[in-house]
Design an enzyme around this catalytic site. Structure first.
Site, short mmCIF file in Angstrom:
data_model
loop_
_atom_site.label_atom_id
_atom_site.label_comp_id
_atom_site.label_asym_id
_atom_site.label_seq_id
_atom_site.Cartn_x
_atom_site.Cartn_y
_atom_site.Cartn_z
N GLU A 93 0.65 -1.14 -0.17
CA GLU A 93 0.05 -0.04 -0.17
C GLU A 93 0.88 1.18 0.01
OE1 GLU A 93 -3.71 1.71 2.71
OE2 GLU A 93 -2.08 0.53 3.67
N LYS A 193 -10.25 0.40 -1.04
CA LYS A 193 -10.23 0.38 0.24
C LYS A 193 -11.34 1.01 1.09
CE LYS A 193 -7.01 1.02 4.39
NZ LYS A 193 -5.80 1.93 4.74
N CYS A 225 -4.72 -3.31 4.41
CA CYS A 225 -4.34 -2.70 5.64
C CYS A 225 -5.39 -2.74 6.68
CB CYS A 225 -3.81 -1.39 5.69
SG CYS A 225 -2.46 -0.85 6.85
#
Length: 538
Positions: A93, A193, A225
């Protein structure tokens, strides 16, 4: 690899035709990798080159110049991976441009990413969309190295407030996005995301899409994440039929003693029964480090270093066509034996801002328990060496509210930083105590339990080999001990039912919270069937 089982004209009989096709496709089976049980995975921990100016708007040429510094590193690593017959490669990321941007500062780094259903091959058709230079290069990297390529970048999608009430004031969305290219260079998946972590430069997607993609070596889920801690997308994607793998670009900052990158990501793989490909950025001075290739049985490869620099990890993984993940929120508490204990020895101490209940380990061996809320944790252990070091066994059952809001239940054995009870829960990286036997259970109210084992080698965090411990249905044990001193052994559980109505951390930071003709057809079908269960792209 494309091959046609073509029948020459001089084969005039059905028997000859069948024999010909069987022979040819038998050869094909040998030429294609006959080991269909494994595939070759790679992740790259990237020391991202971050531009100095990230708050003010810059022009596209400046943004491209900055991104190309990182892309050139990606290209070299992909070439190395390709030469080592890697089938899928994951980058982290924020790896193309870094972090710490304002919304305006990031705008020129974004590209319009089309719907993957188009199967756009940017390498073959580079002029279809303007200002997509990075996508063109990524497509070519995947194609030239014949691998699946997973990269995190920024997606710009225009909108109009007249028909979209969530449209930002500047008339476009900015999404933190993972993209996937197949070995032909086609864009086959993109994921926005969902759970942003104080990322003011990005928008929360108005629709929370769960994204998967298919390969000849299994179905993959994809999230990023902070997403890993939430039902949507992490749990929801694992419940999709056939998902046995996860690609996970991340910019993960260690949060010891329970949430170091290699510690929790390996635990997630073990608890979820998936292959987990975690690529982190490398900024160790800011606690961003730790990448790995994990399986339900342990790690294939991992990297954790205090030294600044990139690292390519490659490992063979077993093909998992289905994770056999839990589909119902039912948990059966394991049985255990418990000796009497003195509650007066209990004490409280904070672990990552949660108030745990602890009992100290005062003997070389014992059978102890500790309770917090509805959770009782039980530990039977034997230890050697490091007798002067202080360890405690703790429990927590409650709503975590620091840097995110989510309900957890935790049983943990950890090393205390000092002789002070208040130090139990503070980050430590050194230890000398060995545990030669250990069994841990808990009265969890959820089946979503992730077993954590974190060791140390002279201050460098390490993981334990999968053959030295086992985990099953809320029982974590090691009959012969761990190969290195222990920092933490525990079970980190998520009860998603108790935070269904809680909003995740928002991007403004205000809430802490995929005849002969017949014989030819049959033969081709058999070949396709064999090939579909064999590793392709090489």
């Amino acid at each position: 690899m494309q091959t046609l089982c073509v029948v020459p004209k001089f084969y005039s009989t059905m028997l000859s035709c069948i024999i010909y096709n069987v022979v040819i496709c038998s050869i094909l089976y040998i030429v294609v990798d006959s080991d269909s049980s494994t595939f070759r995975a790679a992740v790259y921990e990237h020391a991202v080159i971050i531009p100095v100016e990230r708050k003010a708007w810059v022009d596209r040429s400046t943004a491209l110049e900055n991104m190309m510094k990182n892309f050139e590193i990606y290209k070299v690593q992909a070439e190395i991976a390709g030469k080592q017959n890697v089938n899928i490669l994951v980058f982290p990321e924020d790896g193309l441009f870094g972090m710490g941007f304002s919304r305006a500062g990031l705008e020129s780094y974004l590209e319009y990413i089309p719907d993957p259903n188009e199967k756009w091959n940017a390498c073959n058709f580079p002029d279809k969309y303007e200002n997509t230079e990075i996508q063109r290069k990524l497509s070519c990297v995947a194609k030239e190295n014949s691998l699946y390529l997973v990269v995190n970048m920024g997606d710009r999608q225009s909108c109009n407030s007249t028909n979209d009430t969530k449209c930002p004031l500047d008339g476009h969305y900015q999404f933190n996005t993972d993209v996937v290219y197949n070995p032909k260079g086609e864009l086959i998946a993109k994921y926005h995301k969902i759970n942003l972590f104080y990322e003011k430069q990005f928008d929360t997607p108005p629709v929370s899409d769960i994204v998967t993609f298919d390969t000849p070596f299994g179905k993959f889920a994809m999230f990023t994440c902070f997403d890993i801690l939430f039902k949507t997308p992490a749990l929801d994607s694992l419940k999709i039929q056939g998902v046995g793998n996860v690609v996970f670009p991340t910019a993960w900052m260690d949060a010891l003693p329970l949430l170091a990158a290699i510690q929790f990501h390996s635990a997630f793989a073990a608890g979820s029964k998936v292959n987990f490909l975690a690529a982190n950025i490398n900024r160790p001075s800011f606690r961003f480090h730790g990448s790995g290739i994990y399986s339900p049985e342990g790690y294939g490869a991992f990297h954790y270093s205090e030294t600044h620099g990139g690292k390519l990890l490659i490992a063979n993984l077993s093909v998992l066509q289905n994770s056999n993940f839990i589909t119902q929120d039912i948990y059966t508490t394991p049985t255990y034996e418990l000796e009497s204990h003195n509650q007066s020895s209990q004490f409280n101490s904070y672990v990552f801002h949660d108030l745990f209940t602890f009992v100290p380990l005062t003997k070389a061996m014992g059978n102890i328990s500790v309770c917090n809320g509805k959770l009782c944790c039980h530990l039977k252990y034997e230890r050697s060496n490091g007798g002067s070091e202080n360890y405690a066994f703790g429990a927590f059952d409650g709503l975590h509210t620091y840097e995110g809001v989510y309900y957890i239940q935790v049983c943990t054995l950890l090393k205390c930083k000092s002789s002070s009870k208040n130090s139990c829960g503070e980050p430590v990286k050194t230890a000398s105590s060995s545990f030669t036997n250990l069994k841990m259970t808990g009265t969890f109210g959820t089946p979503y339990i992730f077993p954590e084992i974190l060791l140390t080698d002279h201050g460098t965090l390490k993981l334990s080999f999968g053959n030295s411990w086992s985990y099953d249905n809320g029982t974590l044990q090691s009959d012969r001990g761990f190969e290195l001193p222990v920092i933490n052994v525990g079970m980190f559980a998520r009860d998603y039912r108790l935070d269904e109505d809680i909003e995740p951390v928002r991007d403004d930071g205000t809430n802490i919270a995929f005849n002969c003709k017949l014989s030819i057809f049959v033969t081709i079908f058999v070949y396709i069937f064999i090939s579909s269960s064999t590793v392709f792209g090489k």
